[in-house]
Design a protein around this motif. Structure first.
Motif, mmCIF file in Angstrom:
data_model
loop_
_atom_site.group_PDB
_atom_site.id
_atom_site.type_symbol
_atom_site.label_atom_id
_atom_site.label_comp_id
_atom_site.label_asym_id
_atom_site.label_seq_id
_atom_site.Cartn_x
_atom_site.Cartn_y
_atom_site.Cartn_z
ATOM 1 N N TYR A 370 0.813 -1.211 0.000
ATOM 2 C CA TYR A 370 0.000 0.000 0.000
ATOM 3 C C TYR A 370 0.852 1.268 0.000
ATOM 4 C CZ TYR A 370 -3.416 -3.511 1.344
ATOM 5 O OH TYR A 370 -4.207 -4.640 1.369
ATOM 6 N N GLY A 371 2.140 1.103 0.271
ATOM 7 C CA GLY A 371 3.041 2.241 0.194
ATOM 8 C C GLY A 371 3.144 2.807 -1.203
ATOM 9 N N ASN A 372 2.753 2.020 -2.188
ATOM 10 C CA ASN A 372 2.731 2.509 -3.569
ATOM 11 C C ASN A 372 1.826 3.728 -3.706
ATOM 12 O OD1 ASN A 372 3.217 2.417 -6.395
ATOM 13 N ND2 ASN A 372 1.287 1.373 -6.690
ATOM 14 N N SER A 373 0.708 3.723 -2.967
ATOM 15 C CA SER A 373 -0.235 4.838 -3.023
ATOM 16 C C SER A 373 0.293 6.080 -2.312
ATOM 17 C CB SER A 373 -1.573 4.421 -2.391
ATOM 18 O OG SER A 373 -2.162 3.354 -3.119
ATOM 19 N N LEU A 374 1.313 5.911 -1.481
ATOM 20 C CA LEU A 374 1.957 7.048 -0.833
ATOM 21 C C LEU A 374 3.118 7.578 -1.663
ATOM 22 C CD1 LEU A 374 2.344 8.936 1.598
ATOM 23 C CD2 LEU A 374 3.717 7.132 2.674
ATOM 24 N N LEU A 375 3.839 6.692 -2.326
ATOM 25 C CA LEU A 375 4.990 7.113 -3.123
ATOM 26 C C LEU A 375 4.588 7.799 -4.428
ATOM 27 C CD1 LEU A 375 7.435 4.070 -2.712
ATOM 28 C CD2 LEU A 375 7.498 6.293 -1.560
ATOM 29 N N ASN A 376 3.412 7.476 -4.948
ATOM 30 C CA ASN A 376 2.988 8.100 -6.205
ATOM 31 C C ASN A 376 2.893 9.620 -6.103
ATOM 32 O OD1 ASN A 376 2.888 5.767 -7.770
ATOM 33 N ND2 ASN A 376 0.769 5.336 -7.261
ATOM 34 N N PRO A 377 2.221 10.190 -5.085
ATOM 35 C CA PRO A 377 2.210 11.654 -4.983
ATOM 36 C C PRO A 377 3.605 12.252 -4.831
ATOM 37 C CG PRO A 377 0.514 10.701 -3.576
ATOM 38 C CD PRO A 377 1.362 9.565 -4.061
ATOM 39 N N ILE A 378 4.487 11.552 -4.132
ATOM 40 C CA ILE A 378 5.869 12.025 -4.007
ATOM 41 C C ILE A 378 6.544 12.036 -5.376
ATOM 42 C CG2 ILE A 378 8.108 11.539 -2.948
ATOM 43 C CD1 ILE A 378 6.625 10.312 -0.589
ATOM 44 N N SER A 379 6.214 11.057 -6.210
ATOM 45 C CA SER A 379 6.778 10.997 -7.558
ATOM 46 C C SER A 379 6.370 12.214 -8.387
ATOM 47 C CB SER A 379 6.327 9.713 -8.263
ATOM 48 O OG SER A 379 6.737 8.566 -7.556
ATOM 49 N N TYR A 380 5.119 12.648 -8.250
ATOM 50 C CA TYR A 380 4.673 13.812 -9.008
ATOM 51 C C TYR A 380 5.465 15.055 -8.602
ATOM 52 C CZ TYR A 380 0.606 10.657 -8.815
ATOM 53 O OH TYR A 380 -0.209 9.561 -8.820
ATOM 54 N N ALA A 381 5.670 15.210 -7.295
ATOM 55 C CA ALA A 381 6.400 16.386 -6.813
ATOM 56 C C ALA A 381 7.863 16.358 -7.258
ATOM 57 C CB ALA A 381 6.313 16.454 -5.287
ATOM 58 N N MET A 382 8.459 15.170 -7.311
ATOM 59 C CA MET A 382 9.854 15.059 -7.722
ATOM 60 C C MET A 382 10.049 15.323 -9.208
ATOM 61 S SD MET A 382 11.011 11.676 -5.540
ATOM 62 C CE MET A 382 12.595 11.597 -6.394
ATOM 63 N N SER A 383 9.073 14.978 -10.022
ATOM 64 C CA SER A 383 9.253 15.037 -11.474
ATOM 65 C C SER A 383 8.674 16.292 -12.119
ATOM 66 C CB SER A 383 8.608 13.807 -12.127
ATOM 67 O OG SER A 383 7.222 13.751 -11.829
ATOM 68 N N GLN A 384 7.777 17.004 -11.409
ATOM 69 C CA GLN A 384 7.135 18.172 -12.000
ATOM 70 C C GLN A 384 7.370 19.406 -11.123
ATOM 71 O OE1 GLN A 384 3.158 17.704 -13.548
ATOM 72 N NE2 GLN A 384 3.288 15.472 -13.539
ATOM 73 N N PRO A 385 8.237 20.303 -11.554
ATOM 74 C CA PRO A 385 8.516 21.515 -10.762
ATOM 75 C C PRO A 385 7.272 22.358 -10.503
ATOM 76 C CG PRO A 385 10.171 21.222 -12.476
ATOM 77 C CD PRO A 385 9.110 20.205 -12.736
ATOM 78 N N LEU A 386 6.372 22.468 -11.488
ATOM 79 C CA LEU A 386 5.156 23.266 -11.303
ATOM 80 C C LEU A 386 4.270 22.659 -10.229
ATOM 81 C CD1 LEU A 386 3.363 25.616 -12.119
ATOM 82 C CD2 LEU A 386 2.415 24.180 -13.952
ATOM 83 N N PHE A 387 4.179 21.342 -10.204
ATOM 84 C CA PHE A 387 3.393 20.652 -9.170
ATOM 85 C C PHE A 387 3.981 20.935 -7.794
ATOM 86 C CE2 PHE A 387 2.425 17.012 -6.489
ATOM 87 C CZ PHE A 387 1.077 16.805 -6.724
#
Length: 404
Positions: A370-387
């Motif tokens: 279930y940690g996958n559902s926590l790491l996904n939002p972190i992935s967006y922040a790491m890959s998208q500066p605007l986000f």
């Protein structure tokens, strides 16, 4: 003698079935449920950890949805897939509240009928989240291999239709595989809502394939192809730049050589004033002709470049989308491989799980998926500066930019 043989066979079968059932409950419920007398009290520290962990999943995905809501520039075609994944991960976090309650009271908090229905829906949402990663990979694959058609066909309607596929596939399969099946056979879920498919190695392997192995295989093939295509494209661009630079140097050297020969030849046939006058006329004619050719070629090249750039996504957009996909795939693989391996071992030989694997290690592995559902939002922040900038503005109480 025959009676003894039949008795032995019946005893062995019963013992094996009991072992399977105990292992199934061990695979599916909190650790204190293994105590047949119910004397084990819930571990308060573990309960707090789980409650905080699941709360972080809900909070992280709510913040992600908030960022997409307040910043219009984040609502791009590629991010429609991310928004869909965020909604699914948020529902996963909300569904885990039942797991915390189960842990606390040491039994499933609802009836068996509710167990059958809610388990089918929750498993469908979890599977839909994984399938959504496959959909993102498939869309990136088309963007890399068929960029013009992919760009032309991009629309909000198309994104909504594609994003509905994980919901339809996940919920259809799991409601049929859990809810419908258990109602038909009138399965007794017991005190801890044990699913019917866990009681058979074959059916348990089917659910493992549906949840992880099949999505992983498709993702691996698509991402490897995307990686190879991008490497080839970058290599061709580098070779083209090198070739263009070499051609430019050779052309400059030839022009200098021809100019030197013309000046030398003229110096033997005319006076200095003739050379100057002739050279001026020639230079003017050559310069004018070259200027016209360069302007014409430049306009054609600019038109081609502009036409092509308007029919494919920009390099920055492609880079951002590919980077986001990379982080999502890494999170998916790291969080799902351990439980998949455990399930595979359980399918082959349950006794390798019980009692060989400690309860603490197994609890960690079960919750890691279930940690996958926590790491996904972190992935967006790491890959998208605007986000990332939007989230910072949200917490600093600054008004986000309303530019399109």
């Amino acid at each position: 003698m025959a009676d003894i043989s039949n008795s032995t066979q019946t005893y062995s079968t019963d013992m094996f079935w009991t072992d399977i059932q105990n292992t199934s409950e061990y695979m599916n419920v909190p650790t204190q449920s293994l105590d047949p007398f119910g004397t084990t009290q819930p571990n308060l520290r573990s309960l707090i950890f789980l409650a905080v962990f699941f709360a972080l999943i809900v909070l992280a995905n709510i913040i992600s949805l908030g960022a997409f809501l307040v910043e219009k520039r984040l609502r791009t075609y590629n991010n429609y897939f991310i928004i869909n994944l965020t909604i699914l991960d948020l529902l996963v976090g909300i569904g885990l509240v039942i797991y915390v309650e189960h842990w606390y009271i040491n039994r499933y908090p609802f009836s068996q009928n509710a167990c059958k229905v809610l388990t089918g829906i929750f498993s469908g949402i979890v599977n839909a989240s994984n399938i959504n990663v496959v959909v993102i990979c498939a869309d990136r694959h088309q963007a890399v291999y068929d960029p013009i058609n992919h760009f032309i066909s991009r629309s909000k309607r198309k994104a909504i239709i594609i994003n509905s596929l994980p919901w339809v596939i996940g919920l259809s399969f799991w409601i049929g595989y859990v809810t419908v099946w258990e109602f038909i056979v009138d399965h007794d879920n017991g005190l801890h809502c044990t699913q019917r498919f866990l009681l058979s190695p074959l059916t348990n392997m089917i659910q493992n394939n549906a949840l992880f192995l099949m999505p992983l295989a498709i993702i691996a093939v698509l991402y490897v192809r995307i990686y190879i295509k991008i490497r080839k494209t970058v290599g061709r661009r580098n070779n083209k730049k090198s070739t263009d630079l070499t051609d430019l140097n050779l052309s400059t050297a030839k022009d200098n050589e021809m100019t030197s020969v013309n000046v030398s030849s003229t110096s033997h046939t005319g006076s200095f004033s003739d050379i100057t006058e002739t050279g001026s006329r020639d230079d003017t004619m050559i310069s004018s002709s070259s200027s016209r050719n360069e302007t014409k070629n430049g306009n054609i090249g600019q038109e081609i470049s502009t036409s092509t750039s308007h029919r494919v996504e920009s390099t920055a957009e492609m880079t951002k989308a590919t980077r986001t996909l990379l982080f999502i795939v890494i999170a998916f693989v790291l969080t799902w491989i351990p439980i998949s391996v455990i399930t595979l071992i359980y399918t082959i030989e349950p006794r390798l799980i019980v009692p060989s694997l400690s309860l603490e290690a197994f609890t960690f592995i079960v919750n890691l998926q279930y940690g996958n559902s926590l790491l996904n939002p972190i992935s967006y922040a790491m890959s998208q500066p605007l986000f990332r900038a939007t989230i910072i503005k949200m917490f600093s109480c600054k008004q986000p930019s309303q530019a399109n």
